[in-house]
Scaffold this active site. Structure first.
Site, PDB file in Angstrom:
ATOM      1  N   ARG A   1      -5.996   6.153  45.617  1.00 45.18           N
ATOM      2  CA  ARG A   1      -7.149   6.467  44.784  1.00 45.18           C
ATOM      3  C   ARG A   1      -8.038   5.244  44.630  1.00 45.18           C
ATOM      4  O   ARG A   1      -7.570   4.128  44.483  1.00 45.18           O
ATOM      5  CB  ARG A   1      -6.661   6.964  43.414  1.00 45.18           C
TER       6      ARG A   1
ATOM      7  N   ARG B   1      -3.712  -0.891  26.940  1.00 48.18           N
ATOM      8  CA  ARG B   1      -4.525  -1.941  26.328  1.00 48.18           C
ATOM      9  C   ARG B   1      -3.589  -2.952  25.716  1.00 48.18           C
ATOM     10  O   ARG B   1      -2.842  -2.652  24.797  1.00 48.18           O
ATOM     11  CB  ARG B   1      -5.458  -1.350  25.284  1.00 48.18           C
TER      12      ARG B   1
ATOM     13  N   LYS C   1       5.247   2.640  39.564  1.00 47.84           N
ATOM     14  CA  LYS C   1       4.695   3.750  40.326  1.00 47.84           C
ATOM     15  C   LYS C   1       5.656   4.208  41.410  1.00 47.84           C
ATOM     16  O   LYS C   1       6.093   3.431  42.250  1.00 47.84           O
ATOM     17  CB  LYS C   1       3.361   3.347  40.951  1.00 47.84           C
TER      18      LYS C   1
END
Length: 321
Positions: A119, A320, A181
């Site tokens: 992506r 974050r 991942k």
């Protein structure tokens, strides 16, 4: 390259057990000289295939490999609609180039890609025989918004049925285990005159640990053999994915994403976390706040400090800090 020359594939079959095999042993199997075997090995290495060479021991692949079988996969998925490439630039790119030659449910599998893309145009590292690299073609006469989320959810279902635990989804199209991942989804499409879409759905899953993946400096990846004690058959995994995707796409044609929303949210790895969305093209922050899952069309919901919720269809999600 649809298939490597038979002599190359024979060598790789011999080396697929992860053990060392001498040049003499391989020469006897191929009925050729040790010097010629060395030439073949060098040619395989030039194709980007990792092969260890140790004086006095011979040759070995850095990991045990179960090569894919086109005949077996087609037999188990009903027909001859899956093509296997030993080496290809990109399964998605190939399918998009020859789109008109495929029909709904057609698939491409590859042992390795030389120009795999993730992506946002990022590189997808694909060591030979260590992953599932699958692209499937489908036609939709409706909006495909939320399709990547649906494919991610279906992929998780297949993996869970095979015994993998601790799986989570990261919006919009990544599958994680232990916050690393494991797999990614890449959907590419072309619109049709009747407002429909010709879609290529690409899935990459890390199955077997390899040096070129684990040593890549820009990747925090994990493989199935690192999180599962049992044996994962790449052929069985490919069969299960193909059969599951075909059912999903028929469902999605009728109902879209909305009926899958709650199930997707239950697998959302970042639900309730403080996140930020970034535009990968510009690097600018799109939103900061608390992640609240997705809505009926798969847009991510972000709650700001004032308790106001906004939805977004684009962006790259990160925690974050």
């Amino acid at each position: 390259m649809r298939h490597l020359f038979n002599k190359y594939r024979t060598i790789l079959q011999c080396l697929s057990d992860g053990k060392y095999h001498s040049g003499n042993e391989l020469g006897e199997i191929l009925e050729t000289s040790r010097t010629t075997i060395r030439k073949y090995i060098n040619e395989l290495i030039s194709y980007g295939i990792d092969i260890y060479t140790v004086r006095g021991k011979g040759y070995s692949l850095p990991y045990s490999v179960e090569l894919l079988s086109e005949d077996y996969i087609n037999q188990c998925t009903g027909g001859a609609s899956t093509k296997l490439f030993d080496m290809i630039d990109s399964t998605n790119s190939y399918m998009l180039t020859y789109l008109d030659t495929f029909h709904k449910g057609s698939c491409i599998l590859a042992e390795t890609q030389t120009k795999g893309v993730g992506r946002g145009g990022t590189s997808w590292i694909s060591p030979f025989g260590s992953q599932i690299l699958l692209s499937m073609y489908w036609e939709f006469n409706r909006s495909i918004t939320g399709l990547s989320l649906a494919v991610g959810l279906s992929t998780v279902k297949v993996l869970e049925q095979m015994g993998i635990k601790g799986l989570g989804l990261k919006w919009p199209n990544d599958i994680y285990v232990n916050h690393k991942k494991l797999a990614g989804i890449l959907i590419e499409s072309k619109s049709t005159p009747n407002n429909g879409f010709k879609v290529v759905v690409g899935t990459g899953i890390n199955v077997v640990t390899s040096n070129s993946l684990s040593n890549h400096k820009d990747i925090s990846a994990i493989t199935l053999d690192q999180v599962f004690d049992g044996k994962i058959s790449r052929n069985e995994l490919a069969v299960n994915l193909i059969n599951e995707y075909r059912k999903l796409f028929s469902f999605f044609e009728k109902y879209g994403f909305s009926l899958l929303r709650s199930e997707w949210n239950s697998h959302d790895l970042f639900y309730g976390s403080e996140i930020k969305l970034i535009d990968k093209l510009t690097g600018k922050t799109i939103a900061n706040g608390t992640e609240r899952g997705v809505n009926d069309i798969g847009s991510i919901i972000v709650e700001n400090q004032k308790g106001m919720q906004e939805t977004f269809l684009i962006g790259d999600l990160s925690l974050r800090l």
